[in-house]
Write an enzyme that holds these catalytic residues in place. Structure first.
Site, PDB file in Angstrom:
ATOM      1  N   LYS A  22       6.643   3.873  -3.799  1.00 60.87           N
ATOM      2  CA  LYS A  22       6.489   2.577  -3.243  1.00 60.87           C
ATOM      3  C   LYS A  22       5.993   1.569  -4.411  1.00 60.87           C
ATOM      4  CE  LYS A  22       3.303   0.868  -0.814  1.00 60.87           C
ATOM      5  NZ  LYS A  22       2.426  -0.206  -1.144  1.00 60.87           N
ATOM      6  N   ASN A  23       4.677   2.140  -4.969  1.00 65.31           N
ATOM      7  CA  ASN A  23       4.112   1.164  -5.913  1.00 65.31           C
ATOM      8  C   ASN A  23       4.644   1.245  -7.417  1.00 65.31           C
ATOM      9  OD1 ASN A  23       2.625   0.424  -3.864  1.00 65.31           O
ATOM     10  ND2 ASN A  23       0.729   1.632  -4.280  1.00 65.31           N
ATOM     11  N   CYS A 118      -5.549 -10.020   2.414  1.00 65.84           N
ATOM     12  CA  CYS A 118      -4.965  -9.200   3.256  1.00 65.84           C
ATOM     13  C   CYS A 118      -5.953  -8.358   4.022  1.00 65.84           C
ATOM     14  CB  CYS A 118      -4.161  -8.131   2.558  1.00 65.84           C
ATOM     15  SG  CYS A 118      -4.985  -7.113   1.479  1.00 65.84           S
ATOM     16  N   ARG A 123      -8.449  -9.682  -2.799  1.00 67.64           N
ATOM     17  CA  ARG A 123      -7.379  -9.602  -3.950  1.00 67.64           C
ATOM     18  C   ARG A 123      -7.197 -10.903  -4.629  1.00 67.64           C
ATOM     19  NH1 ARG A 123      -3.262  -5.504  -1.045  1.00 67.64           N
ATOM     20  NH2 ARG A 123      -3.132  -4.582  -3.131  1.00 67.64           N
ATOM     21  N   ASP A 308      -6.092   4.900  -2.442  1.00 65.14           N
ATOM     22  CA  ASP A 308      -4.676   4.536  -1.434  1.00 65.14           C
ATOM     23  C   ASP A 308      -4.723   5.975  -0.677  1.00 65.14           C
ATOM     24  OD1 ASP A 308      -2.534   2.891  -3.410  1.00 65.14           O
ATOM     25  OD2 ASP A 308      -4.122   2.279  -2.103  1.00 65.14           O
ATOM     26  N   ARG A 400       6.060   0.318   6.022  1.00 67.90           N
ATOM     27  CA  ARG A 400       6.153  -0.489   4.777  1.00 67.90           C
ATOM     28  C   ARG A 400       5.897   0.420   3.621  1.00 67.90           C
ATOM     29  NH1 ARG A 400       1.940  -5.212   3.614  1.00 67.90           N
ATOM     30  NH2 ARG A 400       2.905  -4.616   1.776  1.00 67.90           N
TER      31      ARG A 400
HETATM   32  C1  EPZ Z   1      -2.088  -1.744  -6.346  1.00 62.88           C
HETATM   33  O1  EPZ Z   1      -2.646  -3.027  -6.007  1.00 62.88           O
HETATM   34  C2  EPZ Z   1      -1.344  -0.953  -5.308  1.00 62.88           C
HETATM   35  N1  EPZ Z   1      -0.392  -1.831  -5.086  1.00 62.88           N
HETATM   36  C3  EPZ Z   1      -2.471  -0.967  -4.352  1.00 62.88           C
HETATM   37  O2  EPZ Z   1      -1.895   0.045  -3.196  1.00 62.88           O
HETATM   38  C4  EPZ Z   1      -3.627  -0.022  -4.753  1.00 62.88           C
HETATM   39  O3  EPZ Z   1      -4.447   0.184  -3.766  1.00 62.88           O
HETATM   40  C5  EPZ Z   1      -4.225  -0.817  -6.047  1.00 62.88           C
HETATM   41  O4  EPZ Z   1      -3.260  -0.975  -6.914  1.00 62.88           O
HETATM   42  C6  EPZ Z   1      -5.395   0.045  -6.643  1.00 62.88           C
HETATM   43  O5  EPZ Z   1      -4.927   1.174  -7.044  1.00 62.88           O
HETATM   44  C7  EPZ Z   1       0.791  -1.837  -5.714  1.00 62.88           C
HETATM   45  O6  EPZ Z   1       0.752  -1.214  -6.747  1.00 62.88           O
HETATM   46  C8  EPZ Z   1       2.008  -2.671  -5.236  1.00 62.88           C
HETATM   47  P1  EPZ Z   1      -5.390  -3.899  -8.358  1.00 62.88           P
HETATM   48  P2  EPZ Z   1      -3.097  -4.054  -6.845  1.00 62.88           P
HETATM   49  O7  EPZ Z   1      -5.103  -5.096  -9.017  1.00 62.88           O
HETATM   50  O8  EPZ Z   1      -2.499  -4.215  -8.082  1.00 62.88           O
HETATM   51  C9  EPZ Z   1      -9.386  -6.664  -7.394  1.00 62.88           C
HETATM   52  C10 EPZ Z   1      -1.030   0.539  -1.182  1.00 62.88           C
HETATM   53  O9  EPZ Z   1      -1.699   1.017  -0.161  1.00 62.88           O
HETATM   54  N2  EPZ Z   1      -8.628  -8.102  -8.532  1.00 62.88           N
HETATM   55  O10 EPZ Z   1      -5.619  -2.778  -8.994  1.00 62.88           O
HETATM   56  O11 EPZ Z   1      -3.256  -5.390  -6.055  1.00 62.88           O
HETATM   57  C11 EPZ Z   1      -8.942  -6.736  -6.258  1.00 62.88           C
HETATM   58  O12 EPZ Z   1      -8.996  -7.641  -5.435  1.00 62.88           O
HETATM   59  C12 EPZ Z   1      -1.626  -0.676  -1.859  1.00 62.88           C
HETATM   60  O13 EPZ Z   1       0.070   0.883  -1.501  1.00 62.88           O
HETATM   61  C13 EPZ Z   1      -9.212  -8.809  -8.678  1.00 62.88           C
HETATM   62  O14 EPZ Z   1     -10.377  -9.275  -8.690  1.00 62.88           O
HETATM   63  O15 EPZ Z   1      -4.506  -3.630  -7.163  1.00 62.88           O
HETATM   64  C14 EPZ Z   1      -9.061  -5.197  -5.924  1.00 62.88           C
HETATM   65  O16 EPZ Z   1     -10.503  -5.245  -5.256  1.00 62.88           O
HETATM   66  C15 EPZ Z   1      -2.631  -1.066  -1.375  1.00 62.88           C
HETATM   67  N3  EPZ Z   1      -8.673  -9.537  -9.701  1.00 62.88           N
HETATM   68  C16 EPZ Z   1      -9.245  -4.453  -7.002  1.00 62.88           C
HETATM   69  O17 EPZ Z   1      -9.250  -5.432  -8.265  1.00 62.88           O
HETATM   70  C17 EPZ Z   1      -7.530  -9.696  -9.963  1.00 62.88           C
HETATM   71  O18 EPZ Z   1      -6.783 -10.639 -10.741  1.00 62.88           O
HETATM   72  C18 EPZ Z   1      -7.831  -3.702  -7.254  1.00 62.88           C
HETATM   73  O19 EPZ Z   1      -6.868  -4.196  -7.454  1.00 62.88           O
HETATM   74  C19 EPZ Z   1      -6.608  -8.569  -9.689  1.00 62.88           C
HETATM   75  C20 EPZ Z   1      -7.369  -7.535  -8.710  1.00 62.88           C
END
Ligand code: EPZ
Length: 421
Positions: A22-23, A118, A123, A308, A400
């Protein structure tokens, strides 16, 4: 809203095919915006998130067609006629923000709703914005929307991410493929989905090196052409189904699985007493003896233990011998499965980002509620070995990210059924 009813107690035997990630698919699909030629993805998972991304791309003017029951997606962004990613779609799925970088690179402007918080945390998108501004974009927040433009086009830059954000790495990587000159992304995310995206972009003509390491170097090109690309295996679905025999007993082969996708996760399974063997078809998993042993887990960016898989791991540790601690370092609120597991008799204490799980002999089936995608599947896993019936409500979360859960688990002997409410 449907529920899933799990009756615990059956040992599991057989094999489960693991779908495309998915990701990975959610970042590969927006890559179509970078070219005016068609992009075809094979091995695509059949999930509601994929349908949401398709709706978003079509709302921008792209054409999308799916074949073979959704496993093949062909998208064409020949005539994009709208550059606004609407709140109604973006609030449903944070990954919608991955159209920002590609739209800036191809169209020179984009209006993308902030995803909003969310269940698992705030995020924000500050890392995405920082990186795209370094490439020359002007981005301002107005009425909950990011208004981004690159009047003079994007220009390569050196970008250091304060945190190895997956989404920020993906947005910046996609945007930089069409920027003038060289871009270096430091402290880049190293997830297999990033490597899969880079592989697809290279097939489209992009010049990228270093993906999978924390430093990615991109030489911008004038245009990208179409391509066909298979979506990489879903390491999170893989880890989820590896835990089914670990929790319920028996032996299951997860087809398409590879140790390299779940290395740190397998180290923890080994420490807990779970046997994992790589075969030429996938990963064979069995519990070595009666009860798993407690282990400590800290979630980290890849190659560390995946956040995850934290909820699913907790489901197994509820009945481990001894006390386990789980440190969730990626999201600020990702223990919502804990109170639901406690309804089943689990003994868990949550303090901030740490959950302490005191193993109990057996859980008891109970009505529980899914709160987010990974929490929902952890409740189903817990129900596989619980006494009696577990009814997991609000399973739309599940749709999802997991295709055909009932069919896949039933095929290895689990007593699971979906009840329409
Ligand atoms: C991706 O989300 C995945 N989703 C998430 O999977 C996964 O948990 C996450 O990466 C971490 O591995 C998809 O790929 C669609 P991040 P993403 O940017 O890109 C903070 C699932 O269950 N952050 O690595 O949103 C953020 O708040 C989902 O399949 C900032 O602070 O994750 C979070 O605490 C859930 N500022 C942390 O970093 C930013 O600009 C990780 O976020 C971006 C992120």
């Amino acid at each position: 809203m449907d529920s899933i009813v799990v009756t615990g107690g059956s040992e599991l035997r057989g094999e489960i095919p693991i779908a495309g990630a998915k990701n990975a698919c959610l970042t590969l699909m927006p890559a179509t915006i970078l070219s005016d030629e068609p992009l075809t993805l094979t091995n695509a998972p059949r999930l509601s998130d994929i349908k949401t991304m398709t709706q978003l791309l079509e709302s921008l003017g792209a054409e999308a067609a799916s074949m073979q029951d959704g496993q093949v997606l062909t998208m064409s962004s020949h005539n994009l006629d709208n550059h606004v990613a609407d709140y109604d779609i973006v609030r449903k799925m944070r990954a919608s923000n991955l159209v920002l970088g590609p739209m800036l690179a191809r169209l020179g402007h984009a209006v993308v709703s902030l995803p909003g918080g969310c269940a698992i945390g705030a995020r924000p998108m500050d890392l995405h914005i920082h990186g795209l501004e370094k490439l020359g974009a002007e981005i301002e927040l107005k009425d909950g929307y990011l208004h981004a433009k690159a009047p003079r086009g994007l220009k390569g830059a050196e970008i250091e991410l304060a945190f190895a954000s997956v989404g920020a790495t993906e947005n910046i990587l996609m945007a930089s493929t069409l920027a003038k000159g060289t871009t270096v992304i430091r402290n880049a995310a190293r997830e297999p989905e990033i490597v899969d995206l880079a592989d697809c972009l290279r097939k489209m003509g992009a010049q990228i090196e270093g993906d999978g390491t924390s430093e990615i170097v991109i030489q911008g090109v004038d245009r990208l052409h179409g391509a066909t690309h298979p979506v990489v295996t879903d390491r999170i679905e893989l880890g989820t189904y590896m835990l089914a025999p670990a929790i319920a007993g028996g032996e299951v082969e997860c087809l398409g699985g590879k140790i390299s996708l779940v290395e740190s996760f397998c180290e923890k399974l080994d420490a807990a007493g779970i046997h994992v063997e790589e075969t030429e078809r996938g990963l064979k998993v069995a519990r070595r003896n009666g009860r798993v042993s407690a282990v400590d887990v800290t979630t980290e960016p890849f190659p560390g233990f995946p956040t995850d898989l934290q909820a699913q791991m907790m489901a197994m540790l509820c009945t481990a011998e001894g006390t386990s601690t789980l440190h969730e370092t990626i999201f600020e609120n990702r223990f919502m499965h804990a109170p639901e597991l406690m309804r089943m008799g689990a003994n868990i204490e949550v303090h901030g980002g740490t959950a302490t799980v005191h193993g109990v002999e057996k859980l008891k089936g109970a009505p529980v509620m899914a709160t987010d995608l990974r929490a929902s599947v952890s409740l189903i896993l817990a129900g596989l070995a619980a006494e009696g019936e577990t009814v997991v409500s609000r399973v739309y979360h599940l749709d999802r990210g997991y295709e055909k859960v009932v069919r896949k688990l039933s095929s290895i002997g689990a007593k699971v059924e979906r009840v329409k409410e």
